[in-house]
Design a protein around this motif. Sequence first.
Motif, PDB file in Angstrom:
ATOM      1  N   UNK A  52     -17.631 150.659  60.175  1.00  0.00           N
ATOM      2  CA  UNK A  52     -17.612 149.378  60.753  1.00  0.00           C
ATOM      3  C   UNK A  52     -18.057 148.462  59.748  1.00  0.00           C
ATOM      4  N   UNK A  53     -19.338 148.726  58.706  1.00  0.00           N
ATOM      5  CA  UNK A  53     -19.462 147.844  57.821  1.00  0.00           C
ATOM      6  C   UNK A  53     -18.380 147.486  56.829  1.00  0.00           C
ATOM      7  N   UNK A  54     -17.622 148.502  56.404  1.00  0.00           N
ATOM      8  CA  UNK A  54     -16.370 148.355  55.734  1.00  0.00           C
ATOM      9  C   UNK A  54     -15.378 147.615  56.136  1.00  0.00           C
ATOM     10  N   UNK A  55     -15.397 147.800  57.480  1.00  0.00           N
ATOM     11  CA  UNK A  55     -14.245 146.878  58.384  1.00  0.00           C
ATOM     12  C   UNK A  55     -14.680 145.516  58.330  1.00  0.00           C
ATOM     13  N   UNK A  56     -15.782 145.434  58.493  1.00  0.00           N
ATOM     14  CA  UNK A  56     -16.310 144.060  58.652  1.00  0.00           C
ATOM     15  C   UNK A  56     -16.125 143.270  57.091  1.00  0.00           C
ATOM     16  N   UNK A  57     -16.372 143.864  56.167  1.00  0.00           N
ATOM     17  CA  UNK A  57     -16.180 143.483  54.954  1.00  0.00           C
ATOM     18  C   UNK A  57     -14.710 143.227  54.557  1.00  0.00           C
ATOM     19  N   UNK A  58     -13.819 144.052  54.982  1.00  0.00           N
ATOM     20  CA  UNK A  58     -12.447 143.814  54.745  1.00  0.00           C
ATOM     21  C   UNK A  58     -11.885 142.673  55.539  1.00  0.00           C
ATOM     22  N   UNK A  59     -12.338 142.526  56.677  1.00  0.00           N
ATOM     23  CA  UNK A  59     -12.174 141.212  57.761  1.00  0.00           C
ATOM     24  C   UNK A  59     -12.617 139.774  56.691  1.00  0.00           C
ATOM     25  N   UNK A  67      -6.650 138.359  49.513  1.00  0.00           N
ATOM     26  CA  UNK A  67      -5.804 139.417  50.243  1.00  0.00           C
ATOM     27  C   UNK A  67      -5.617 140.623  49.627  1.00  0.00           C
ATOM     28  N   UNK A  68      -5.725 140.685  48.195  1.00  0.00           N
ATOM     29  CA  UNK A  68      -5.390 141.830  47.510  1.00  0.00           C
ATOM     30  C   UNK A  68      -6.767 142.894  47.953  1.00  0.00           C
ATOM     31  N   UNK A  69      -7.868 142.303  47.710  1.00  0.00           N
ATOM     32  CA  UNK A  69      -9.091 142.998  48.029  1.00  0.00           C
ATOM     33  C   UNK A  69      -9.569 143.344  49.581  1.00  0.00           C
ATOM     34  N   UNK A  70      -8.860 142.568  50.336  1.00  0.00           N
ATOM     35  CA  UNK A  70      -8.610 142.990  51.723  1.00  0.00           C
ATOM     36  C   UNK A  70      -7.909 144.187  51.799  1.00  0.00           C
ATOM     37  N   UNK A  71      -6.728 143.993  51.342  1.00  0.00           N
ATOM     38  CA  UNK A  71      -5.909 145.092  51.689  1.00  0.00           C
ATOM     39  C   UNK A  71      -6.390 146.652  50.954  1.00  0.00           C
ATOM     40  N   UNK A  72      -6.974 146.321  49.705  1.00  0.00           N
ATOM     41  CA  UNK A  72      -7.656 147.838  49.207  1.00  0.00           C
ATOM     42  C   UNK A  72      -8.841 148.240  50.327  1.00  0.00           C
ATOM     43  N   UNK A  73      -9.513 147.203  50.773  1.00  0.00           N
ATOM     44  CA  UNK A  73     -10.864 147.608  51.635  1.00  0.00           C
ATOM     45  C   UNK A  73     -10.103 148.082  52.904  1.00  0.00           C
ATOM     46  N   UNK A  74      -9.099 147.603  53.755  1.00  0.00           N
ATOM     47  CA  UNK A  74      -8.590 148.249  54.719  1.00  0.00           C
ATOM     48  C   UNK A  74      -7.798 149.377  54.399  1.00  0.00           C
ATOM     49  N   UNK A  75      -7.346 149.883  53.340  1.00  0.00           N
ATOM     50  CA  UNK A  75      -6.776 150.922  53.109  1.00  0.00           C
ATOM     51  C   UNK A  75      -7.620 152.091  53.071  1.00  0.00           C
ATOM     52  N   UNK A  76      -8.997 151.757  52.348  1.00  0.00           N
ATOM     53  CA  UNK A  76     -10.101 152.862  52.332  1.00  0.00           C
ATOM     54  C   UNK A  76     -10.348 153.336  53.689  1.00  0.00           C
ATOM     55  N   UNK A  77     -10.103 152.571  55.002  1.00  0.00           N
ATOM     56  CA  UNK A  77     -10.540 152.999  56.004  1.00  0.00           C
ATOM     57  C   UNK A  77      -9.421 153.062  57.089  1.00  0.00           C
ATOM     58  N   UNK A  79      -7.687 154.761  58.807  1.00  0.00           N
ATOM     59  CA  UNK A  79      -7.600 155.294  60.139  1.00  0.00           C
ATOM     60  C   UNK A  79      -8.747 154.897  61.136  1.00  0.00           C
ATOM     61  N   UNK A  80      -9.389 153.789  60.744  1.00  0.00           N
ATOM     62  CA  UNK A  80     -10.449 153.385  61.468  1.00  0.00           C
ATOM     63  C   UNK A  80      -9.910 152.128  62.009  1.00  0.00           C
ATOM     64  N   UNK A  81     -10.213 152.165  63.609  1.00  0.00           N
ATOM     65  CA  UNK A  81      -9.862 151.021  64.540  1.00  0.00           C
ATOM     66  C   UNK A  81      -8.334 150.791  64.089  1.00  0.00           C
ATOM     67  N   UNK A  82      -8.033 149.388  63.830  1.00  0.00           N
ATOM     68  CA  UNK A  82      -6.965 148.897  63.783  1.00  0.00           C
ATOM     69  C   UNK A  82      -6.516 148.343  62.217  1.00  0.00           C
ATOM     70  N   UNK A  83      -7.036 149.351  61.347  1.00  0.00           N
ATOM     71  CA  UNK A  83      -6.942 148.943  59.862  1.00  0.00           C
ATOM     72  C   UNK A  83      -5.551 148.965  59.474  1.00  0.00           C
ATOM     73  N   UNK A  84      -4.770 149.801  59.726  1.00  0.00           N
ATOM     74  CA  UNK A  84      -3.332 150.105  59.373  1.00  0.00           C
ATOM     75  C   UNK A  84      -2.673 148.651  59.641  1.00  0.00           C
ATOM     76  N   UNK A  85      -2.917 148.335  61.022  1.00  0.00           N
ATOM     77  CA  UNK A  85      -2.227 146.938  61.541  1.00  0.00           C
ATOM     78  C   UNK A  85      -2.777 145.895  60.686  1.00  0.00           C
ATOM     79  N   UNK A  86      -3.925 145.933  60.367  1.00  0.00           N
ATOM     80  CA  UNK A  86      -4.682 144.832  59.646  1.00  0.00           C
ATOM     81  C   UNK A  86      -3.938 144.622  58.155  1.00  0.00           C
ATOM     82  N   UNK A  87      -3.569 145.811  57.745  1.00  0.00           N
ATOM     83  CA  UNK A  87      -2.963 145.736  56.267  1.00  0.00           C
ATOM     84  C   UNK A  87      -1.842 144.726  56.204  1.00  0.00           C
TER      85      UNK A  87
END
Length: 163
Positions: A52-59, A67-77, A79-87
């Motif tokens: 959840x903390x990583x998700x909030x950081x990516x958001x 954007x590049x940092x957000x993509x990397x952060x969402x890719x690290x998680x 399988x969590x929540x809707x991270x794949x869609x967020x990417x």
Amino acid sequence: DCAEAIKEDIYQKATTLIAQEKLEDAIEILGDIKGYKDSETVIAECEEKINEAKYLEATTLFESGEYEAAIVAFEAIKDYKDSAEQIETVKKEQKYQEAVGLMNDGKYKKAKEIFQKIKGYKDSEKRIKTCNNKINASSSSSSSKSSSSSSSSSSSSSSSSSS
């Protein structure tokens, strides 16, 4: 029994680490006593908090335009929540902002190409029409300039030949 006392000691250390927000460390030592008390549930809860903390950081990165940092952060998680869609959303937003910048610079053909790649995202279809209008307006004004300059040059050449 001695083994139980050791497990309890490890469990208590993990509880202290959790209170200190040292979740990864807690997970690591709880892994040594899986099956003891509710250690597996506690591990799952720690993993949830970390994700959840990583998700909030990516958001936050996404919202601040990193954007590049957000993509990397969402890719690290992923399988969590809707991270794949967020990417995918971040990638579209990145392209969208690039195209808007190109439009603002008057580079309508390139902007239109990018908007067409993300058709359906935000107002990209409206912006494609705007680009088309600007492209058509510039090509019709340049063709009318060339036809008016050729007619003025022919009239000036005919007037110069008559004198």
